[in-house]
Structure formats: structure tokens, C-alpha cells
Write an enzyme that holds these catalytic residues in place. Sequence first.
Site, mmCIF file in Angstrom:
data_model
loop_
_atom_site.group_PDB
_atom_site.id
_atom_site.type_symbol
_atom_site.label_atom_id
_atom_site.label_comp_id
_atom_site.label_asym_id
_atom_site.label_seq_id
_atom_site.Cartn_x
_atom_site.Cartn_y
_atom_site.Cartn_z
ATOM 1 N N GLY A 6 50.888 52.729 90.063
ATOM 2 C CA GLY A 6 50.200 53.740 89.260
ATOM 3 C C GLY A 6 49.583 53.080 88.045
ATOM 4 O O GLY A 6 50.302 52.672 87.134
ATOM 5 N N GLY A 8 47.562 54.409 85.849
ATOM 6 C CA GLY A 8 47.094 55.369 84.848
ATOM 7 C C GLY A 8 47.628 54.962 83.488
ATOM 8 O O GLY A 8 48.026 53.800 83.274
ATOM 9 N N ALA A 9 47.679 55.928 82.573
ATOM 10 C CA ALA A 9 48.062 55.602 81.204
ATOM 11 C C ALA A 9 49.472 55.006 81.136
ATOM 12 O O ALA A 9 49.681 53.951 80.524
ATOM 13 C CB ALA A 9 47.982 56.863 80.337
ATOM 14 N N GLY A 124 61.969 59.815 78.577
ATOM 15 C CA GLY A 124 62.267 59.933 77.149
ATOM 16 C C GLY A 124 60.999 59.976 76.311
ATOM 17 O O GLY A 124 59.889 59.870 76.849
ATOM 18 N N LYS A 179 60.844 69.808 79.243
ATOM 19 C CA LYS A 179 60.228 69.728 77.906
ATOM 20 C C LYS A 179 58.710 69.912 78.009
ATOM 21 O O LYS A 179 58.075 70.390 77.074
ATOM 22 C CB LYS A 179 60.619 68.414 77.213
ATOM 23 C CG LYS A 179 60.114 67.129 77.860
ATOM 24 C CD LYS A 179 58.732 66.726 77.420
ATOM 25 C CE LYS A 179 58.181 65.560 78.219
ATOM 26 N NZ LYS A 179 56.797 65.189 77.851
HETATM 27 N N1 LIG Z 1 50.914 59.133 79.451
HETATM 28 C C1 LIG Z 1 52.088 59.160 78.788
HETATM 29 O O1 LIG Z 1 52.136 59.104 77.557
HETATM 30 C C2 LIG Z 1 53.381 59.260 79.567
HETATM 31 C C3 LIG Z 1 54.570 58.936 78.922
HETATM 32 C C4 LIG Z 1 55.770 59.066 79.622
HETATM 33 C C5 LIG Z 1 55.769 59.488 80.942
HETATM 34 N N2 LIG Z 1 54.591 59.787 81.533
HETATM 35 C C6 LIG Z 1 54.638 60.259 82.914
HETATM 36 O O2 LIG Z 1 54.012 59.330 83.772
HETATM 37 C C7 LIG Z 1 53.489 60.001 84.916
HETATM 38 C C8 LIG Z 1 52.061 59.532 85.120
HETATM 39 O O3 LIG Z 1 51.330 59.970 83.995
HETATM 40 P P1 LIG Z 1 50.098 59.171 83.393
HETATM 41 O O4 LIG Z 1 50.013 59.516 81.964
HETATM 42 O O5 LIG Z 1 50.106 57.730 83.761
HETATM 43 O O6 LIG Z 1 48.913 59.919 84.165
HETATM 44 P P2 LIG Z 1 47.414 59.439 84.342
HETATM 45 O O7 LIG Z 1 46.636 60.662 84.670
HETATM 46 O O8 LIG Z 1 46.977 58.635 83.173
HETATM 47 O O9 LIG Z 1 47.467 58.456 85.579
HETATM 48 C C9 LIG Z 1 47.908 58.833 86.835
HETATM 49 C C10 LIG Z 1 47.490 57.745 87.810
HETATM 50 O O10 LIG Z 1 48.021 58.070 89.086
HETATM 51 C C11 LIG Z 1 46.995 57.874 90.048
HETATM 52 N N3 LIG Z 1 47.262 58.736 91.187
HETATM 53 C C12 LIG Z 1 47.224 60.084 91.225
HETATM 54 N N4 LIG Z 1 47.554 60.518 92.455
HETATM 55 C C13 LIG Z 1 47.811 59.415 93.201
HETATM 56 C C14 LIG Z 1 48.184 59.210 94.556
HETATM 57 N N5 LIG Z 1 48.349 60.237 95.384
HETATM 58 N N6 LIG Z 1 48.356 57.946 94.986
HETATM 59 C C15 LIG Z 1 48.155 56.906 94.162
HETATM 60 N N7 LIG Z 1 47.792 57.028 92.861
HETATM 61 C C16 LIG Z 1 47.616 58.280 92.395
HETATM 62 C C17 LIG Z 1 45.699 58.192 89.334
HETATM 63 O O11 LIG Z 1 44.604 57.559 89.973
HETATM 64 C C18 LIG Z 1 45.984 57.622 87.954
HETATM 65 O O12 LIG Z 1 45.643 56.258 87.892
HETATM 66 C C19 LIG Z 1 53.606 61.506 84.614
HETATM 67 O O13 LIG Z 1 54.680 62.058 85.315
HETATM 68 C C20 LIG Z 1 53.874 61.553 83.122
HETATM 69 O O14 LIG Z 1 54.661 62.667 82.729
HETATM 70 C C21 LIG Z 1 53.407 59.666 80.891
HETATM 71 O O1 LIG Z 2 51.063 63.741 77.093
HETATM 72 P P1 LIG Z 2 52.242 64.417 77.740
HETATM 73 O O2 LIG Z 2 52.371 65.847 77.306
HETATM 74 O O3 LIG Z 2 52.240 64.237 79.227
HETATM 75 O O4 LIG Z 2 53.560 63.711 77.177
HETATM 76 C C1 LIG Z 2 53.704 62.332 77.338
HETATM 77 C C2 LIG Z 2 55.156 61.939 77.315
HETATM 78 O O5 LIG Z 2 55.859 62.603 78.329
HETATM 79 C C3 LIG Z 2 55.812 62.164 75.974
HETATM 80 O O6 LIG Z 2 57.137 61.679 76.029
#
Ligand SMILES: NC(=O)c1ccc[n+]([C@@H]2O[C@H](COP(=O)([O-])OP(=O)(O)OC[C@H]3O[C@@H](n4cnc5c(N)ncnc54)[C@H](O)[C@@H]3O)[C@@H](O)[C@H]2O)c1
Ligand SMILES: O=P(O)(O)OC[C@H](O)CO
Length: 314
Positions: A6, A8-9, A124, A179
Site C-alpha cells: 500500500g 498511499g499516505a 494509534g 474513533k
Molecule cells: N493517513 C494517515 O494518517 C493514517 C494514519 C494511521 C493509519 N492509517 C490507516 O491506513 C490505512 C490506509 O490509509 P491511507 O491514509 O494510506 O490511505 P490512502 O488513500 O492515502 O492510500 C490508500 C492506498 O491503497 C491503495 N489501494 C486501495 N485499494 C486497493 C486495492 N484493492 N489493492 C491495492 N491497493 C489499493 C490506493 O491506491 C492507495 O495507494 C487506513 O486504514 C487508515 O485508517 C492512515
Molecule cells: O485522517 P484520518 O481521519 O484517517 O486519521 C488518520 C489517523 O488514523 C490518525 O491516527
Amino acid sequence: MIGVVGAGAFGTALAVALGREGYKVRLWGRDVGPLAASRMSDRLGGVRLPDSVTVTAELSAMDQTEAVLLALPMQAVAGFLRGSDMQAQTLVACCKGVDLQTLTGPATLMSQARPKATVALLTGPSFAADIARGLPTALTLACADDAAGQRLQRLLSTPVLRLYRTVDVTGAELGGALKNVIAIAAGTVIGAGLGESARAALMTRGYAEMVRLALALGARAETLAGLSGFGDLVLTCGSAQSRNFSYGHALGAGTPFNASVTVEGVATARAVARLGIERGIDLPVTAMVAALVDGRIDLSAAIQSLLTRPLKAE
Ligand SMILES: NC(=O)c1ccc[n+]([C@@H]2O[C@H](COP(=O)([O-])OP(=O)(O)OC[C@H]3O[C@@H](n4cnc5c(N)ncnc54)[C@H](O)[C@@H]3O)[C@@H](O)[C@H]2O)c1
Ligand SMILES: O=P(O)(O)OC[C@H](O)CO
């Protein structure tokens, strides 16, 4: 070698944080051409990937890694596990939510899909952008096998990424999932102009709801009071940087929101509302958020439904 699935962010931020400490990291994503070419993440405000991070579109690159961190949106996890033959021995779920089909959290889903693997959860209070910038962050590493949890805690902690350990996977899963639902409600309250006092009330009653569900599902109250529950609730309900809060804010203010943004609390509200009905557990804030995001009630009816609940002991 650590694998991250993954790009993404969050996945990219974890890869950057570990790569910066000198770990060799393989970062897998679907459409990673631009990231591989530029080695700069737009999602993280132009953070540069350390040289030790290899970007790849080949899942076989995850073979022979010590652990694979899975940072996909919650509702994509089941399909990814079904559709890939990735056979990592250690999988760390880094997503937050409840799967709509099975009503389970990410680590539980992974344990069911890969019964031979060691499965853990990393969750977290942490914004990806903060982790990528190297700002101090503390997270919960949940693993039912405490010896494996200790190994992963040592493997994934860095001087600025501090991992605390628990064996209560259910509690950690539910804290991170719920949350986001409460953060949508908190954002709605602020967006609708109801004030900071109303947000504090909603967070507190939302936390009571998180604990009620978690205890009913066998989790420990102290897990919910930790980073994965209370800690993340405070961060997500209190910051406009949160996507869940911002989505709720747009709902409350009646302004548009970019539908391509990952907002985990939407599907999770639907899943948890169903779970509450199935288990006979009263989850008024979650039920209200689920109804609101599905357009089954409007904002004023949602607020009324919370304010007109029977008066009771705290
Ligand atoms: N962004 C944050 O600050 C943060 C912090 C903690 C936890 N998280 C958790 O991390 C998880 C991912 O969030 P994110 O912020 O990286 O989201 P995002 O939208 O930035 O990235 C998601 C990534 O997953 C990819 N993706 C989506 N569906 C897919 C599939 N079927 N197969 C392969 N790749 C796929 C997308 O192309 C993208 O690159 C979430 O559950 C989120 O709650 C995010
Ligand atoms: O941007 P959110 O709301 O998906 O939150 C990101 C993280 O889960 C915070 O801990």
C-alpha cells in the site's frame, strides 16, 4: 528487509520512517510508476524516499521479508488477500476499520485468510505526514502471541516511532475503528456550529460507546484507555488534519467533500451499527453517524435524536 503493501499516505510514511533509520524496505503499490520515478510523495507534501526504500509493483518482492506491513483501506483488505498469493510469514495490519462483509477488524481478517501467518496490528494516534517528517509518534503494536509481539516491537520501533505492546488485538482493532466514527460525529458537531462543549460531550459519550462495545466483544477496558483508543480518539476528533473529522465537518457545514479521499469511518459506521444490532448493544452515536452518512436522517434530526435520549446515570 521489511515489506510495505500500500503506497498511499500511511504505507509510504511508514516506509520513509523505517527507511530513514537504515532499514531496507520494499514498498509495493498498484500504480507506483510516478512515485518510483520521482521518489517524492505528493500525498505527504513532497517528502523524499530514502535510498534504502525500493518501490515496486511486483508482489513477489514481499517474499523473504521479515514482516509485511499492510496499509490498505480497510474495505480493500479482504479482496486483496483473496486475490493475491502473497504468503508472508508475518503480517502487520496497519489499517483501521471493520470489514463490512465479515464485521471483523483487519488483524482478525488476516488471521482468517492466512491461518499459518503470525498476525499483528499497528495502530494509534499518528498522522502519516507527521511520521514521514520524523516527528515523535507513539503507537500500539497488538499481537496475540506475546513473543512475536516483542520481536515486532523491537523490529519496528525507531528513536521517534515508539511502539507499546499489547496482546489485546480485539481492543486495539476496535479502538482504531471506532474513533473514526466518533471523529465524523465530532466534525459534524463543529461544522454545524454547535461548539466545543458539544464536541467534548460527544467525544466522552462516544468513548463510553467504544468501551461498551469492546467489553462486549471480549476486549480489555485498559486497551481502550490507551493509545489505540483514547489516544487516537483525542487526535482524530481534535484535528482538522483528520480526514474523518474533515468529512464530518463538511457534513455539518453542508459543504462539498472530495469523494476520492479515504474516510474509513463511513463504512465502519455501517458495519458497527449492524454489529450493535446483532449483539443487542446500544450504540447511539454510531447509529446516528451511519444513518447520517447514508442520508437516512438529516442533520437536525440526528442532533435531536441525541439530545432527546432518555436522561440516565453517567
Ligand atoms: N493517513 C494517515 O494518517 C493514517 C494514519 C494511521 C493509519 N492509517 C490507516 O491506513 C490505512 C490506509 O490509509 P491511507 O491514509 O494510506 O490511505 P490512502 O488513500 O492515502 O492510500 C490508500 C492506498 O491503497 C491503495 N489501494 C486501495 N485499494 C486497493 C486495492 N484493492 N489493492 C491495492 N491497493 C489499493 C490506493 O491506491 C492507495 O495507494 C487506513 O486504514 C487508515 O485508517 C492512515
Ligand atoms: O485522517 P484520518 O481521519 O484517517 O486519521 C488518520 C489517523 O488514523 C490518525 O491516527
